[in-house]
Write a protein that holds these residues in place. Structure first.
Motif, PDB file in Angstrom:
ATOM      1  N   THR A  79    -113.072   2.148  -7.609  1.00 17.00           N
ATOM      2  CA  THR A  79    -113.658   0.807  -7.622  1.00 17.00           C
ATOM      3  C   THR A  79    -113.010  -0.129  -6.599  1.00 17.00           C
ATOM      4  O   THR A  79    -113.496  -1.241  -6.400  1.00 17.00           O
ATOM      5  CB  THR A  79    -113.521   0.158  -9.012  1.00 17.00           C
ATOM      6  N   ILE A  80    -111.922   0.300  -5.968  1.00 15.12           N
ATOM      7  CA  ILE A  80    -111.218  -0.572  -5.017  1.00 15.12           C
ATOM      8  C   ILE A  80    -112.140  -0.899  -3.844  1.00 15.12           C
ATOM      9  O   ILE A  80    -112.711  -0.004  -3.226  1.00 15.12           O
ATOM     10  CB  ILE A  80    -109.936   0.105  -4.504  1.00 15.12           C
ATOM     11  N   PRO A  81    -112.303  -2.170  -3.509  1.00 15.45           N
ATOM     12  CA  PRO A  81    -113.184  -2.547  -2.390  1.00 15.45           C
ATOM     13  C   PRO A  81    -112.552  -2.204  -1.049  1.00 15.45           C
ATOM     14  O   PRO A  81    -111.346  -1.930  -0.979  1.00 15.45           O
ATOM     15  CB  PRO A  81    -113.316  -4.059  -2.563  1.00 15.45           C
ATOM     16  N   PRO A  82    -113.324  -2.229   0.037  1.00 10.89           N
ATOM     17  CA  PRO A  82    -112.750  -2.022   1.368  1.00 10.89           C
ATOM     18  C   PRO A  82    -111.681  -3.078   1.657  1.00 10.89           C
ATOM     19  O   PRO A  82    -111.914  -4.271   1.465  1.00 10.89           O
ATOM     20  CB  PRO A  82    -113.950  -2.179   2.302  1.00 10.89           C
ATOM     21  N   ILE A  83    -110.519  -2.621   2.117  1.00 10.58           N
ATOM     22  CA  ILE A  83    -109.393  -3.520   2.336  1.00 10.58           C
ATOM     23  C   ILE A  83    -109.420  -4.068   3.759  1.00 10.58           C
ATOM     24  O   ILE A  83    -109.595  -3.325   4.726  1.00 10.58           O
ATOM     25  CB  ILE A  83    -108.057  -2.784   2.071  1.00 10.58           C
ATOM     26  N   ALA A  84    -109.232  -5.374   3.899  1.00  9.31           N
ATOM     27  CA  ALA A  84    -109.265  -6.030   5.206  1.00  9.31           C
ATOM     28  C   ALA A  84    -108.041  -5.651   6.035  1.00  9.31           C
ATOM     29  O   ALA A  84    -107.023  -5.186   5.508  1.00  9.31           O
ATOM     30  CB  ALA A  84    -109.323  -7.542   5.025  1.00  9.31           C
ATOM     31  N   SER A  85    -108.131  -5.873   7.325  1.00  6.43           N
ATOM     32  CA  SER A  85    -107.049  -5.517   8.247  1.00  6.43           C
ATOM     33  C   SER A  85    -105.845  -6.421   8.071  1.00  6.43           C
ATOM     34  O   SER A  85    -105.942  -7.536   7.543  1.00  6.43           O
ATOM     35  CB  SER A  85    -107.538  -5.612   9.688  1.00  6.43           C
ATOM     36  N   ALA A  86    -104.699  -5.938   8.552  1.00  5.38           N
ATOM     37  CA  ALA A  86    -103.474  -6.734   8.493  1.00  5.38           C
ATOM     38  C   ALA A  86    -103.625  -8.003   9.313  1.00  5.38           C
ATOM     39  O   ALA A  86    -103.118  -9.070   8.931  1.00  5.38           O
ATOM     40  CB  ALA A  86    -102.293  -5.904   9.002  1.00  5.38           C
ATOM     41  N   GLY A  87    -104.323  -7.921  10.445  1.00 12.88           N
ATOM     42  CA  GLY A  87    -104.535  -9.091  11.282  1.00 12.88           C
ATOM     43  C   GLY A  87    -105.283 -10.186  10.552  1.00 12.88           C
ATOM     44  O   GLY A  87    -104.922 -11.370  10.627  1.00 12.88           O
ATOM     45  N   ALA A  88    -106.330  -9.797   9.835  1.00 13.31           N
ATOM     46  CA  ALA A  88    -107.106 -10.773   9.063  1.00 13.31           C
ATOM     47  C   ALA A  88    -106.256 -11.384   7.956  1.00 13.31           C
ATOM     48  O   ALA A  88    -106.321 -12.591   7.692  1.00 13.31           O
ATOM     49  CB  ALA A  88    -108.351 -10.111   8.484  1.00 13.31           C
ATOM     50  N   LEU A  89    -105.448 -10.561   7.314  1.00 12.05           N
ATOM     51  CA  LEU A  89    -104.606 -11.035   6.221  1.00 12.05           C
ATOM     52  C   LEU A  89    -103.571 -12.044   6.711  1.00 12.05           C
ATOM     53  O   LEU A  89    -103.268 -13.018   6.017  1.00 12.05           O
ATOM     54  CB  LEU A  89    -103.905  -9.845   5.558  1.00 12.05           C
ATOM     55  N   ASN A  90    -103.035 -11.813   7.890  1.00 10.27           N
ATOM     56  CA  ASN A  90    -101.957 -12.663   8.398  1.00 10.27           C
ATOM     57  C   ASN A  90    -102.460 -13.901   9.132  1.00 10.27           C
ATOM     58  O   ASN A  90    -101.654 -14.665   9.668  1.00 10.27           O
ATOM     59  CB  ASN A  90    -101.051 -11.849   9.320  1.00 10.27           C
ATOM     60  N   ASN A  91    -103.767 -14.087   9.173  1.00  5.75           N
ATOM     61  CA  ASN A  91    -104.336 -15.266   9.830  1.00  5.75           C
ATOM     62  C   ASN A  91    -105.197 -16.066   8.858  1.00  5.75           C
ATOM     63  O   ASN A  91    -106.299 -16.484   9.177  1.00  5.75           O
ATOM     64  CB  ASN A  91    -105.160 -14.852  11.056  1.00  5.75           C
ATOM     65  N   ARG A  92    -104.646 -16.286   7.665  1.00  7.85           N
ATOM     66  CA  ARG A  92    -105.374 -17.052   6.662  1.00  7.85           C
ATOM     67  C   ARG A  92    -105.354 -18.533   7.035  1.00  7.85           C
ATOM     68  O   ARG A  92    -104.333 -19.047   7.519  1.00  7.85           O
ATOM     69  CB  ARG A  92    -104.767 -16.863   5.266  1.00  7.85           C
ATOM     70  N   PRO A  93    -106.446 -19.253   6.845  1.00  4.50           N
ATOM     71  CA  PRO A  93    -106.521 -20.660   7.264  1.00  4.50           C
ATOM     72  C   PRO A  93    -105.708 -21.572   6.358  1.00  4.50           C
ATOM     73  O   PRO A  93    -105.428 -21.249   5.200  1.00  4.50           O
ATOM     74  CB  PRO A  93    -108.017 -20.961   7.138  1.00  4.50           C
ATOM     75  N   ALA A  94    -105.312 -22.716   6.892  1.00  7.84           N
ATOM     76  CA  ALA A  94    -104.651 -23.755   6.111  1.00  7.84           C
ATOM     77  C   ALA A  94    -105.584 -24.941   5.885  1.00  7.84           C
ATOM     78  O   ALA A  94    -105.370 -25.750   4.975  1.00  7.84           O
ATOM     79  CB  ALA A  94    -103.380 -24.226   6.816  1.00  7.84           C
ATOM     80  N   TYR A  95    -106.633 -25.040   6.729  1.00 11.48           N
ATOM     81  CA  TYR A  95    -107.597 -26.139   6.610  1.00 11.48           C
ATOM     82  C   TYR A  95    -108.931 -25.702   7.206  1.00 11.48           C
ATOM     83  O   TYR A  95    -108.977 -25.035   8.244  1.00 11.48           O
ATOM     84  CB  TYR A  95    -107.095 -27.379   7.356  1.00 11.48           C
ATOM     85  N   LEU A  96    -110.003 -26.057   6.523  1.00 12.93           N
ATOM     86  CA  LEU A  96    -111.351 -25.783   7.019  1.00 12.93           C
ATOM     87  C   LEU A  96    -112.194 -27.044   6.846  1.00 12.93           C
ATOM     88  O   LEU A  96    -112.275 -27.585   5.738  1.00 12.93           O
ATOM     89  CB  LEU A  96    -111.991 -24.619   6.244  1.00 12.93           C
ATOM     90  N   PRO A  97    -112.830 -27.527   7.919  1.00 14.02           N
ATOM     91  CA  PRO A  97    -113.630 -28.754   7.815  1.00 14.02           C
ATOM     92  C   PRO A  97    -115.010 -28.483   7.230  1.00 14.02           C
ATOM     93  O   PRO A  97    -115.548 -27.379   7.344  1.00 14.02           O
ATOM     94  CB  PRO A  97    -113.740 -29.214   9.264  1.00 14.02           C
ATOM     95  N   ALA A  98    -115.580 -29.506   6.643  1.00 11.62           N
ATOM     96  CA  ALA A  98    -116.949 -29.410   6.125  1.00 11.62           C
ATOM     97  C   ALA A  98    -117.927 -29.251   7.276  1.00 11.62           C
ATOM     98  O   ALA A  98    -117.682 -29.709   8.394  1.00 11.62           O
ATOM     99  CB  ALA A  98    -117.285 -30.657   5.320  1.00 11.62           C
ATOM    100  N   GLU A  99    -119.034 -28.573   6.993  1.00 13.78           N
ATOM    101  CA  GLU A  99    -120.125 -28.523   7.965  1.00 13.78           C
ATOM    102  C   GLU A  99    -120.977 -29.779   7.761  1.00 13.78           C
ATOM    103  O   GLU A  99    -121.548 -29.986   6.695  1.00 13.78           O
ATOM    104  CB  GLU A  99    -120.969 -27.261   7.766  1.00 13.78           C
ATOM    105  N   GLY A 100    -121.046 -30.605   8.779  1.00 13.07           N
ATOM    106  CA  GLY A 100    -121.766 -31.868   8.639  1.00 13.07           C
ATOM    107  C   GLY A 100    -120.889 -32.909   7.962  1.00 13.07           C
ATOM    108  O   GLY A 100    -119.658 -32.872   8.048  1.00 13.07           O
ATOM    109  N   GLN A 101    -121.516 -33.820   7.258  1.00 14.89           N
ATOM    110  CA  GLN A 101    -120.787 -34.910   6.616  1.00 14.89           C
ATOM    111  C   GLN A 101    -119.947 -34.398   5.451  1.00 14.89           C
ATOM    112  O   GLN A 101    -120.424 -33.659   4.593  1.00 14.89           O
ATOM    113  CB  GLN A 101    -121.770 -35.966   6.108  1.00 14.89           C
ATOM    114  N   ALA A 102    -118.686 -34.795   5.425  1.00 19.24           N
ATOM    115  CA  ALA A 102    -117.800 -34.399   4.334  1.00 19.24           C
ATOM    116  C   ALA A 102    -118.110 -35.217   3.085  1.00 19.24           C
ATOM    117  O   ALA A 102    -118.128 -36.452   3.122  1.00 19.24           O
ATOM    118  CB  ALA A 102    -116.350 -34.593   4.746  1.00 19.24           C
ATOM    119  N   LYS A 103    -118.375 -34.515   1.980  1.00 24.10           N
ATOM    120  CA  LYS A 103    -118.686 -35.182   0.717  1.00 24.10           C
ATOM    121  C   LYS A 103    -117.510 -35.141  -0.259  1.00 24.10           C
ATOM    122  O   LYS A 103    -117.351 -36.021  -1.098  1.00 24.10           O
ATOM    123  CB  LYS A 103    -119.902 -34.513   0.070  1.00 24.10           C
ATOM    124  N   LYS A 104    -116.710 -34.082  -0.153  1.00 31.55           N
ATOM    125  CA  LYS A 104    -115.563 -33.911  -1.032  1.00 31.55           C
ATOM    126  C   LYS A 104    -114.408 -33.307  -0.256  1.00 31.55           C
ATOM    127  O   LYS A 104    -114.615 -32.564   0.706  1.00 31.55           O
ATOM    128  CB  LYS A 104    -115.899 -32.985  -2.215  1.00 31.55           C
TER     129      LYS A 104
END
Length: 443
Positions: free
Chosen positions: A170-195
């Motif tokens: 049942t284990i899902p496909p595991i992402a690469s080490a590169g993807a794991l080590n580049n996790r975001p700290a901030y992501l902006p809203a698309e368009g006007q920010a509501k929350k």
């Protein structure tokens, strides 16, 4: 279990269990039809919430010995807390269960192999993000190197206890080490920010289920959320709280509160019902610590499942579509029974054009996952899962949707046990919604 240990457990029950809460149980029986283990044991009273409360009270009152039979019934409980919403007295059964397990865990003399295993899982793995990452790297190598195919063909895993061989599939496909080590700290809203929301990424959710976390954050961005992902967060502590490691759960809770409390976010958002159920009860977990009580209350008051935020921001009014298929929804017990979220996922699923949504019977009945329950109590877990799959097959679902990683793996296991991999899949709600945004997916 010798008399000295039994005496210590009884004293621990007296000190830690809320006697008024034990007395609140009116023995009305409203909880009985909701309890999976009561139904699967031919309505054995001790395997019900009412029966387990009677056992706890009997130990406190000195009329029942806290022996292996009492421990067995407490361990057999899934902790799904389906009994709580239907209780006319509002008994917090889950709190009683966790306190009782904590006492037994701390007082009982465990066998060496059990002590080693619990130490590895509760103390050496989940509290340490770097070790979770190493496990992730190993699983990635295991899948990509061909080792997984060799192990599966050799049937090596079948010599291990429990259903490890089935769970491995049942284990899902595991992402690469590169993807794991580049996790975001901030992501902006698309368009006007509501929350402005702070995202609780979790431990396994941000490694083994990293793509689901990414899908969730993309959905929140599209709904108009600025997202902050604090790096200081870690494991929620749910497995520890449910498994009798209360002090470790407290340590993890404090670290998470510190990581989030200065962010000034409207909500703390997540996509795992099992984690969320503990986060919203951090105030209860830390109720006896004056320094943390109010901080925990403020934290818990902001916790929301992502589906609630999407509905609040009218995400269901968007153009969502998928190829024709029959879908059904399996409630996460803790998302429904503790966080109180049941309608939001269904509102979102019903808004997807091209699919036929069919509500299965007893969608709120536990699937049998319950953290590590499907390993520690394999027989009962599989009975409950088989019962659940009967309901899934009755609506002829092609896609089973859920909102918790444990439920997702358990439903995938149910599909494997049915030999239905070619005609059925299990998917997290966030992943399905992102497919629907793009009008993609499988038919």
């Amino acid at each position: 279990m010798n008399r000295q240990v039994q005496s210590e457990i009884r004293q621990g029950f007296k000190e830690q269990l809320d006697y008024n809460e034990l007395m609140n149980c009116m023995r009305c029986g409203f909880c009985l039809p909701t309890c999976p283990t009561y139904g699967q044991t031919d309505q054995y009273e001790a395997a019900s919430p009412r029966g387990r409360i009677a056992l706890m009270k009997g130990v406190v009152d000195g009329v029942i010995e806290p022996d292996e039979d009492v421990e067995k019934q407490l361990n057999l409980c899934l902790g799904c807390r389906a009994c709580e919403p239907v209780c006319p007295s509002g008994v917090k059964y889950g709190h009683l269960l966790e306190e009782a397990r904590d006492v037994i865990q701390q007082k009982k003399k465990h066998k060496m192999h059990a002590k080693v295993m619990m130490g590895l899982v509760f103390k050496q793995l989940f509290p340490h993000k770097d070790r979770i990452k190493r496990l992730h790297y190993f699983l990635r190598f295991y899948q990509k190197s061909g080792l997984q195919r060799i192990v599966q063909k050799s049937k090596l895993l079948h010599i291990l206890p429990g259903n490890i061989a089935e769970l491995e599939r049942t284990i899902p496909p595991i992402a690469s080490a590169g993807a794991l080590n580049n996790r975001p700290a901030y992501l902006p809203a698309e368009g006007q920010a509501k929350k402005k929301v702070a995202f609780f990424s979790g431990c396994l959710m941000d490694t083994m289920f990293m793509e689901t976390n990414d899908a969730t954050m993309k959905l929140l961005q599209k709904a108009g959320c600025d997202i902050v992902i604090p790096s200081g967060q870690g494991c929620c502590g749910a497995l520890h709280a449910h498994g009798g490691e209360k002090e470790m759960a407290k340590r993890l809770a404090k670290a998470n509160i510190e990581a989030f409390e200065s962010l000034d976010a409207d909500y703390i958002v997540l996509n795992a019902g099992g984690c969320g159920a503990l986060l919203v009860e951090y105030d209860h977990l830390l109720r006896d610590e004056e320094e943390w009580r109010e901080r925990a209350k403020a934290f818990a008051g902001k916790v929301r499942d992502f589906s609630e935020i999407l509905v609040e921001l009218q995400f269901a009014e968007r153009e969502l579509s998928l190829p024709e298929q029959v879908i059904t929804y399996q409630d996460s017990c803790h998302l429904r029974n503790v966080m109180g979220t049941a309608s939001a996922p269904r509102t979102l699923l019903a808004s997807i054009k091209g699919v036929q949504y069919r509500e299965m019977e007893e969608a709120d009945h536990c699937c049998g996952s319950a953290g590590v329950y499907n390993i520690t109590e394999k027989e009962m877990s599989m009975q409950i899962l088989d019962y659940k799959m009967e309901k899934v097959n009755k609506v002829r679902a092609q896609t089973i949707v859920t909102a918790n990683p444990g439920c997702l793996l358990q439903m995938r296991l149910g599909i494997i046990r049915e030999g239905a991999e070619e005609r059925m899949r299990a998917v997290h709600l966030a992943d399905l919604l992102l497919e629907a945004v793009n009008g993609q997916g499988v038919s």
